[in-house]
Enzyme design. Structure first.
Site, mmCIF file in Angstrom:
data_model
loop_
_atom_site.group_PDB
_atom_site.id
_atom_site.type_symbol
_atom_site.label_atom_id
_atom_site.label_comp_id
_atom_site.label_asym_id
_atom_site.label_seq_id
_atom_site.Cartn_x
_atom_site.Cartn_y
_atom_site.Cartn_z
ATOM 1 N N ASP A 88 8.172 35.005 46.373
ATOM 2 C CA ASP A 88 6.916 34.609 47.017
ATOM 3 C C ASP A 88 5.987 34.075 45.945
ATOM 4 O OD1 ASP A 88 7.910 35.461 49.365
ATOM 5 O OD2 ASP A 88 6.508 37.130 49.670
ATOM 6 N N ASP A 112 11.521 33.979 62.078
ATOM 7 C CA ASP A 112 11.185 35.402 61.988
ATOM 8 C C ASP A 112 11.404 35.987 63.379
ATOM 9 O OD1 ASP A 112 10.409 35.045 59.354
ATOM 10 O OD2 ASP A 112 8.302 34.701 59.869
#
Lengths: 253, 196
Positions: free
Chosen positions: A12, A131
């Site tokens: 990230d 997701d």
């Protein structure tokens, strides 16, 4: 000769810096994406994924610079996701040195974006990130947004088929139920996805133990993505690959 | 000087850096003069066969690459950059290629496509010296399946057997991406660069 199952660490990145604590000794700067990319490359990562979580445009341009520096020093494929809204965003990332891009919410908001990117750059550059979580939908899985906090009101398997028909080259299937639990990938969801799509599936979410990786491959995943289990040094990429090789899976050692 | 033909918008940065590791200067160019006057030529390629030929034609690149193939200087084609050296491509309709290698590039028969990732090769090519047992990074759904006449072929298998690399005279081309194939790819490029 068999295509190797891929192991992909995910970083990230916010404003050009790696966030979500990465816990490695011997790193001068654990926040530098280039240094981490090199380290994972030398440990045997088959690809790298950067997820850009920058909120501002300025921070995004810093990430672009990190992509540039990484591509110059690490000679394995790099996928960059986060914040892609337009074809021009993709162009910029590819020119900076990304090999693939992953899109998520922007494609939900405007599915034509998939066609536009695939027509211009080919299916192989485009990863659709989903997701998903269990829900009362046709397939039993729904798409979520906002890090799993909101339902997108779309059936996950239906969305996958739609997106593949539009031209995505791979599916990054992230289980919001398994994410962060370290209790294993969502095997049933991977199996369900494998039945409806013919593009490679990268499974994500829930990796904790060595056997989790082999179980996800048995369910039909072509590649496995993990973050914290690698960042915190719980498992090394080498360990995962040796475990898989011992089980008869093709891996690049 | 190695010249990489810049005719589209893929990732050429890694290719440039990977070829620079050989110690040669590397330019990214769409200029005919600069491309042809280099000591060796690299033809990259991303996307679909037809789209690739179209982008090439937009800079008069098809003719340029055709000329490069005839110079006798080392030429390296990568991925779709390799495919367009064949006579034709069947991706999204039939498209005419440059015909340096006879044969067509057709859809791979495999249950999961694109063929994405690291695969091993069967080779007796000197260019693979030292990396015969290594894996290389592929990304494609179409491939050339028959060995062209008078050429040396390196094979791989995914669903079926197809060309991973092919060489004839001054031309070497790979279906996989050496610039994305880590140390193995770098070694292959180094072996090729000895011809310069």
């Amino acid at each position: 000769m068999t295509l190797a199952k891929r192991i992909i660490p995910c970083l990230d990145v916010d404003g050009g810096r790696v966030v979500k604590g990465v816990n490695f000794e011997n790193l001068v700067d654990a926040g530098d994406p280039v240094e981490l990319a090199k380290l994972y490359g030398s440990e045997g990562a088959d690809e790298l994924t950067f997820l850009d979580i920058s909120a501002s445009v300025d921070d995004r341009s810093t990430t672009l610079d990190a992509v540039r520096r990484t591509a110059e020093q690490v000679f394995i494929p790099l996928t960059v996701g986060g914040g892609i809204r337009e074809v021009s965003d993709v162009d910029q990332l590819l020119r900076a040195g990304a090999d693939k891009v992953s899109i998520n919410t922007a494609a939900l908001n405007r599915p034509e974006l998939i066609n536009e990117i695939a027509d211009r750059f080919g299916n192989q550059v485009l990863v659709l990130s989903i997701d998903a979580r269990r829900a009362q939908t046709a397939s039993g899985y729904e798409v979520t947004t906002h890090g799993g906090r909101k339902s997108a009101g779309v059936d996950a398997l239906e969305w996958m088929s739609n997106a593949v028909a539009r031209g995505v080259g791979e599916i990054l299937l992230n289980s919001m139920d398994a994410d962060g639990t370290r209790s294993g990938f969502d095997i049933e969801m991977i199996r369900a996805a494998r039945e409806v799509v013919t593009v490679p599936i990268i499974a994500s979410g829930g990796a904790g133990a060595l056997t989790d990786f082999s179980a996800a491959l048995d369910a039909g995943a072509d590649a496995l993505l993990a973050a914290s289990v690698f960042h915190f040094g719980t498992l090394s990429i080498q360990q995962v690959k040796e475990h898989l090789a011992a089980g008869g899976y093709s891996v690049r050692l | 000087m190695i010249a990489i033909l810049d005719y589209g918008s893929g990732n050429l940065r890694s290719a440039q850096r990977a070829f620079e590791l050989t110690g040669h200067k590397v330019s990214l160019t769409s200029d005919a003069q600069e491309f042809l006057s280099a000591d060796a030529h690299v033809v990259p390629g991303v996307g679909a066969f037809g789209a690739c030929m179209e982008q090439l034609n937009a800079i008069n690149g098809a003719q340029l690459v055709g000329q490069a193939l005839q110079t006798g200087k080392p030429v390296f084609g990568i991925c779709v950059g390799m495919q367009i050296f064949f006579s034709e491509g069947e991706e999204k309709g039939s498209h005419k290629g440059l015909g340096f290698f006879e044969g067509s590039v057709s859809h791979i028969d495999a249950p999961v496509l694109p063929h994405i990732g690291w695969n091993s090769v069967e080779t007796d090519s000197e260019l693979f010296s030292g990396v015969e047992e290594e894996m290389f990074y592929f990304v494609h759904s179409y491939a050339a399946k028959a060995a062209p006449r008078d050429s040396r072929v390196t094979w791989t298998t995914y669903g079926e057997r197809f060309i991973a690399a092919v060489e004839k005279e001054n031309v070497f081309a790979t279906q996989f991406h050496p610039e994305k194939s880590g140390a193995a790819g770098a070694k292959l490029i180094e072996n090729w660069a000895k011809k310069i």
